[in-house]
Design an enzyme around this catalytic site. Structure first.
Site, mmCIF file in Angstrom:
data_model
loop_
_atom_site.group_PDB
_atom_site.id
_atom_site.type_symbol
_atom_site.label_atom_id
_atom_site.label_comp_id
_atom_site.label_asym_id
_atom_site.label_seq_id
_atom_site.Cartn_x
_atom_site.Cartn_y
_atom_site.Cartn_z
ATOM 1 N N ASN A 40 42.860 41.244 79.735
ATOM 2 C CA ASN A 40 41.664 40.744 80.395
ATOM 3 C C ASN A 40 40.580 41.826 80.382
ATOM 4 O OD1 ASN A 40 39.968 39.123 82.080
ATOM 5 N ND2 ASN A 40 41.806 38.190 82.960
ATOM 6 N N HIS A 91 46.577 67.060 82.460
ATOM 7 C CA HIS A 91 45.762 68.264 82.610
ATOM 8 C C HIS A 91 46.506 69.291 83.456
ATOM 9 C CE1 HIS A 91 42.359 66.265 80.752
ATOM 10 N NE2 HIS A 91 42.709 65.198 81.450
ATOM 11 N N GLY A 105 46.118 42.756 88.035
ATOM 12 C CA GLY A 105 44.849 43.472 87.941
ATOM 13 C C GLY A 105 44.903 44.852 88.569
ATOM 14 N N ALA A 112 49.673 43.842 91.109
ATOM 15 C CA ALA A 112 48.272 44.251 91.146
ATOM 16 C C ALA A 112 48.084 45.512 91.978
ATOM 17 C CB ALA A 112 47.411 43.119 91.704
ATOM 18 N N LYS A 144 57.077 51.205 92.783
ATOM 19 C CA LYS A 144 58.524 51.255 92.995
ATOM 20 C C LYS A 144 59.106 49.876 92.695
ATOM 21 C CE LYS A 144 58.381 54.915 96.290
ATOM 22 N NZ LYS A 144 58.255 55.370 97.594
ATOM 23 N N ARG A 173 62.587 44.616 93.289
ATOM 24 C CA ARG A 173 63.702 43.723 93.029
ATOM 25 C C ARG A 173 63.888 43.486 91.558
ATOM 26 N NH1 ARG A 173 63.024 38.055 92.244
ATOM 27 N NH2 ARG A 173 60.897 37.336 92.491
#
Length: 187
Positions: free
Chosen positions: A84, A114, A141, A159, A179, A182
């Site tokens: 998208n 860095h 998103g 998201a 994390k 499930r």
């Protein structure tokens, strides 16, 4: 070893001091700019430009505008790839996407690393580590994936997540840092 060879081998290098890397970034950004300025209905022209930018593509893919990357040649996308709006890929190292990968808006993939200490960082040094995405992966998103991360097959990344570590196959991962919350059962 020149700076490009160091970059491609994951070693500390100075991208701003290398003429070849500067020219390659400039070429890629010009092509991205050209792609992003095309009218959305010019899908064939957009696909041709993306094939010039990206290192490897399959037949069926769509990257919505705008799209920005550093070099392009380090990006490989699989079949049935969709991204998208506002996809950003800093591809100083390989970024590989499997088949059936769907990316929500405003997602970023960062391969550069860095230095933590200011003196070294101020010298303009960086290194880069690859990002590998398996098959059948969906990103919500505003997801950010950092360097040296592998995301397995059949995963969903929620998201707003920031992925800092590997995600195993068949996982739903969310959060900052992301994390696994499930396992996703596969039919």
């Amino acid at each position: 070893m020149n700076e490009k060879e160091k970059m491609l081998n994951g070693l500390w290098h100075s991208p701003s001091d290398d003429k070849t890397l500067f020219e390659e970034r400039t070429r890629c950004k010009k092509l991205c700019h050209e792609h992003n300025l095309l009218s959305p209905e010019k899908s064939e022209e957009r696909q041709k430009l993306l094939k010039r930018i990206l290192g490897s593509t399959k037949e069926t893919f769509l990257i919505e505008q705008p799209f920005i990357c550093d070099y392009g040649y380090n990006i490989e996308i699989g079949e049935n790839f969709y991204a998208n709006h506002n996809l950003l890929i800093l591809d100083c190292a390989k970024v590989t996407f499997g088949d059936n990968v769907f990316i929500g808006p405003n997602c970023s993939f960062y391969t550069p690393i860095h230095p933590l200490d200011a003196k070294t960082r101020n010298q303009g040094l960086e290194c880069a580590k690859p990002i590998t995405i398996g098959n059948n992966v969906w990103f919500g998103g505003n997801v950010t994936v950092l360097a040296n991360v592998t995301i397995g097959d059949n995963c969903v990344i929620g998201a707003g997540s920031v992925v800092t570590k590997d995600i195993p196959n068949n996982s739903l991962a969310v959060g900052n840092p992301a994390k696994v919350i499930r396992n996703i059962e596969q039919d």
